[in-house]
Design a protein around this motif. Structure first.
Motif, PDB file in Angstrom:
ATOM      1  N   ALA A   4     -19.912  58.087  -7.286  1.00 12.15           N
ATOM      2  CA  ALA A   4     -21.074  57.398  -6.713  1.00 12.15           C
ATOM      3  C   ALA A   4     -21.403  57.959  -5.337  1.00 12.15           C
ATOM      4  O   ALA A   4     -22.551  58.233  -5.024  1.00 12.15           O
ATOM      5  N   TYR A   5     -20.383  58.141  -4.518  1.00  9.65           N
ATOM      6  CA  TYR A   5     -20.599  58.641  -3.164  1.00  9.65           C
ATOM      7  C   TYR A   5     -20.913  60.113  -3.114  1.00  9.65           C
ATOM      8  O   TYR A   5     -21.573  60.591  -2.181  1.00  9.65           O
ATOM      9  N   LYS A   7     -22.888  61.484  -5.274  1.00 10.41           N
ATOM     10  CA  LYS A   7     -24.345  61.468  -5.472  1.00 10.41           C
ATOM     11  C   LYS A   7     -25.044  61.058  -4.172  1.00 10.41           C
ATOM     12  O   LYS A   7     -26.027  61.654  -3.752  1.00 10.41           O
ATOM     13  N   ALA A   8     -24.452  60.006  -3.564  1.00  7.28           N
ATOM     14  CA  ALA A   8     -25.031  59.530  -2.298  1.00  7.28           C
ATOM     15  C   ALA A   8     -25.024  60.640  -1.256  1.00  7.28           C
ATOM     16  O   ALA A   8     -25.997  60.847  -0.527  1.00  7.28           O
ATOM     17  N   ARG A  11     -27.770  63.145  -1.765  1.00  5.97           N
ATOM     18  CA  ARG A  11     -29.070  62.631  -1.301  1.00  5.97           C
ATOM     19  C   ARG A  11     -29.148  62.727   0.209  1.00  5.97           C
ATOM     20  O   ARG A  11     -30.171  63.135   0.783  1.00  5.97           O
ATOM     21  N   GLU A  12     -28.045  62.396   0.850  1.00  4.63           N
ATOM     22  CA  GLU A  12     -28.019  62.458   2.318  1.00  4.63           C
ATOM     23  C   GLU A  12     -28.269  63.870   2.813  1.00  4.63           C
ATOM     24  O   GLU A  12     -28.995  64.088   3.777  1.00  4.63           O
ATOM     25  N   LEU A  14     -29.902  66.248   1.290  1.00  3.94           N
ATOM     26  CA  LEU A  14     -31.315  66.578   1.101  1.00  3.94           C
ATOM     27  C   LEU A  14     -32.178  65.929   2.195  1.00  3.94           C
ATOM     28  O   LEU A  14     -33.075  66.544   2.762  1.00  3.94           O
ATOM     29  N   ALA A  15     -31.829  64.647   2.449  1.00  2.00           N
ATOM     30  CA  ALA A  15     -32.579  63.927   3.485  1.00  2.00           C
ATOM     31  C   ALA A  15     -32.411  64.622   4.837  1.00  2.00           C
ATOM     32  O   ALA A  15     -33.361  64.750   5.616  1.00  2.00           O
ATOM     33  N   ALA A  18     -34.489  67.785   5.039  1.00  2.00           N
ATOM     34  CA  ALA A  18     -35.895  67.425   5.272  1.00  2.00           C
ATOM     35  C   ALA A  18     -36.107  67.068   6.741  1.00  2.00           C
ATOM     36  O   ALA A  18     -37.082  67.477   7.377  1.00  2.00           O
ATOM     37  N   ALA A  19     -35.160  66.290   7.296  1.00  4.27           N
ATOM     38  CA  ALA A  19     -35.243  65.887   8.707  1.00  4.27           C
ATOM     39  C   ALA A  19     -35.216  67.090   9.629  1.00  4.27           C
ATOM     40  O   ALA A  19     -35.998  67.176  10.577  1.00  4.27           O
ATOM     41  N   ILE A  22     -38.473  68.934   9.585  1.00  5.40           N
ATOM     42  CA  ILE A  22     -39.467  68.230  10.406  1.00  5.40           C
ATOM     43  C   ILE A  22     -39.199  68.489  11.888  1.00  5.40           C
ATOM     44  O   ILE A  22     -40.121  68.722  12.663  1.00  5.40           O
TER      45      ILE A  22
END
Lengths: 486, 183
Positions: A4-5, A7-8, A11-12, A14-15, A18-19, A22
């Motif tokens: 589960a983590y 996967k988490a 996502r982190e 990728l986030a 993206a950050a 920016i």
């Protein structure tokens, strides 16, 4: 759980990418904005510098009266505007060149040579010249020492002629944009305007003073002319009248003389008759006594004598008047001789002293180095007498009369001042008019001053009068002094 | 919808359930972003709708109840992790008075493209006032939750009289709010 983590975590990640992306974008945007702001800021500072420069130049109009201050102000403002530190100016005036010290350095920097100045004063526009182009090795060496490798020359012209040149020294690393130099050139035209405006102002002031002076002279000459014309026409009239009256006067004087003689005889005879009549009782005697009682011959005889005496006085006055009238028209006859004015005045004082002594405290201030006058001493004496008599008439009970003589340049001045009643402004313009008088009918002919005026004028002089009612009067006579040849 | 809301939703889920629940909600919702949410970025409103709906189903909670609970949670999250300093307010009324003019204005300065809901609070007395809410998302329930969260934070209680609602066809949502406290 760890799956589960995992996967988490993915996502982190990728986030986070993206950050970061920016963040990079934002950083570039900020950097770009900073650069634009910097550019605009520099632009603004340049504009401010330019407007400060223009303001400094414009404010030089306040100093317009001082040529050097205006040029110095322009030089200093231009040095600051160009962002350098040294410069000087030269001014060409009346064929001589004045060169200032170097601002920002002082003395010790040699001048350009005359060839350089010739070409520089022939410039019409600003010019940058490298120091080696000046072909002046001493100056070149000195300038190199102080780090200068070019000079900007800004000529300033006045009425189309270059009268001033500003030299601005540029150090080796100085890069000046063309627009900035153009601005200096444009400002130099403004300085030209200030200088030209100042010159025009001076010329205008000078013209105004000259015109004003001419105007005063014309006014005075005009008044002199009017007076002369009056005198001239009256002179002619007087000559005519005097001539016409003279003959009849002659008859009357002679007839009165004869009458006097006859009266002498008649009165003698009547006196004897009376004696006879009073001692007789005859008819004729009685008739004669009756006629005497009625007519009163003794009174008649006295009266006739009085009448004849009055006629005599009257004739005497008429002769005086005619004599005065004649003086009008006979002013330039007789030869002019040299005489001393102080002696002339003293003689006249003796003559009129009887009339003056009761009322007047006479004070003299004669200059003993007085030059001689060429003229008719008798006529001048007549003028002085007229003035003294007038002065004493103006004093009611007691007063002072000052008589002064002195030399002023090539004139002899005679000043007669009294503490009498004074002349009002209304009368002042008329006192030299013939027949003008403020005295009673039988007291004066009113010819005295007009004759005096004519006499002085015929001697090439002037009479001026100053007076204040209640305080007194001052006559100032000017006569040309005789020049000495030694 | 701003990324920060999605981050808040994740935290909310982790607090009230666990990571596995969140993972499965994401998978079930089939969101285009794949569940990777960055705070300052804008995502499709449909994603948050899908996540919220699936979450409530999974937890067996009515949607409106869930939204209200999330709203309450969201206040605290925004207060601590949000980019805007919320300032020196002592009561909910003070916050609401400056919500639009200060807080949302500052949000737009940093994120000019962000869509913020419109709020207007008119006080009627020290402890009551009228609130207008207008948003394309029509999340008045979440708004109520946020206000509730604020009241709790300032030590107050608040009563809602929701007399106009966009879900009923009104132009705006409008409440009369009555506060008591702070103590």
């Amino acid at each position: 759980m760890s799956d589960a983590y995992k996967k988490a975590y993915e996502r982190e990640r990728l986030a986070r990418f993206a950050a970061e992306k920016i963040l990079d974008e934002k950083t570039r945007e900020v950097q770009s904005s900073i650069e634009m702001i910097q550019y605009q800021f520099n632009d603004l500072m340049q504009q401010k510098k330019e407007s400060d420069y223009l303001l400094s130049v414009a404010s030089l109009t306040k100093k317009a009266d001082d040529f050097s201050l205006v040029v110095e102000g322009f030089l200093l403002a231009s040095i600051e505007y160009l962002g350098v530190s040294m410069g000087r100016y030269s001014i060409l005036k009346n064929r001589s060149l004045k060169v200032s010290d170097v601002y920002g350095y002082g003395k010790g920097v040699g001048h350009l040579n005359s060839e350089n100045y010739k070409s520089i004063y022939g410039l019409r526009r600003k010019n940058i010249i490298a120091i080696n182009e000046l072909k002046n090795s001493d100056l070149e060496a000195k300038l190199q020492d102080i780090g200068v490798d070019r000079i900007v020359f800004i000529p300033i012209s006045c009425f189309g002629k270059v009268t001033t040149v500003c030299e601005i020294f540029l150090p080796k690393d100085a890069f000046i944009k063309e627009e900035i130099l153009e601005q200096c050139e444009v400002s130099s035209y403004q300085i030209s305007n200030i200088l030209e405006g100042n010159e025009n102002k001076k010329k205008l002031e000078k013209s105004y003073i000259e015109i004003k002076s001419s105007h005063e002279k014309i006014k005075y000459a005009q008044s002199q002319l009017v007076q002369s014309e009056k005198m001239a026409s009256l002179g002619q009239l007087s000559a005519g009248i005097a001539h016409e009256i003279n003959n009849p006067i002659g008859f009357v004087v002679s007839n009165i003389g004869t009458l006097k003689e006859y009266m002498g005889a008649i009165s003698n005879y009547i006196m004897l008759s009376n004696k006879l009549v009073s001692a007789s009782e005859s008819d004729i005697s009685n008739k004669m006594r009756a006629i005497d009682e009625e007519e009163n011959f003794s009174f008649i005889i006295d009266d006739i004598n009085e009448i004849i005496s009055d006629c005599d006085s009257g004739l005497f006055r008429i002769k005086e008047i005619v004599a005065n009238l004649k003086s009008f028209s006979r002013l330039d006859e007789e030869e002019k001789l040299l005489f001393n004015i102080n002696e002339c005045i003293e003689n006249i004082i003796k003559v009129v002293w009887n009339e003056l002594k009761y009322k007047v405290d006479l004070k003299r201030n004669f200059s003993y180095e007085i030059p001689m006058i060429r003229g008719h001493e008798g006529q001048i004496g007549q003028v002085i007498m007229n003035m003294l008599v007038n002065a004493s008439h103006a004093i009611e009970t007691q007063g002072e009369v000052f008589v002064e003589t002195r030399q002023e340049d090539n004139l002899v001045k005679i000043i007669i001042t009294d503490t009498g009643s004074g002349i009002s402004d209304e009368h002042k313009s008329k006192i030299f008019d013939p027949f003008f008088t403020t005295k009673a009918v039988d007291e004066g002919t009113g010819l005295g001053l007009s004759v005096s005026y004519g006499i002085i004028e015929s001697h090439g002089g002037e009479i001026k009068v100053r007076s204040k009612v209640g305080e007194g009067t001052c006559f100032e006579i000017s006569l040309p002094a005789e020049k000495h040849d030694n | 919808m701003q990324g920060i809301i999605f981050n808040a939703l994740e935290e909310f889920v982790l607090e009230n359930a666990d990571m596995e629940v969140w993972n499965s909600v994401i998978e079930d919702s089939k969101v285009a972003s794949g569940g990777a949410y960055t705070s300052g970025v804008s995502y499709d409103d449909a994603e948050v709708v899908a996540l919220a709906t699936n979450l409530c189903e999974k937890l067996g909670v009515a949607l409106n109840d869930g939204l209200k609970m999330f709203g309450e949670f969201l206040f605290g999250f925004l207060l601590s992790k949000g980019p805007i300093e919320v300032g020196n307010y002592q009561t909910t009324q003070m916050l609401l008075a400056e919500l639009e003019s200060v807080i949302h204005r500052n949000v737009k300065r940093i994120h000019p493209d962000a869509y913020t809901p419109f709020f207007e609070y008119t006080p009627q007395s020290e402890n009551s006032g009228e609130l207008i809410y207008r948003s394309k998302r029509k999340l008045c329930v979440v708004a109520e939750g946020l206000i509730q969260g604020a009241a709790k934070h300032y030590g107050q209680t608040v009563a809602f009289d929701h007399f106009h609602c966009t879900h009923n066809g009104d132009e705006n949502c409008q409440w009369v709010l009555i506060f008591s406290g702070p103590n």
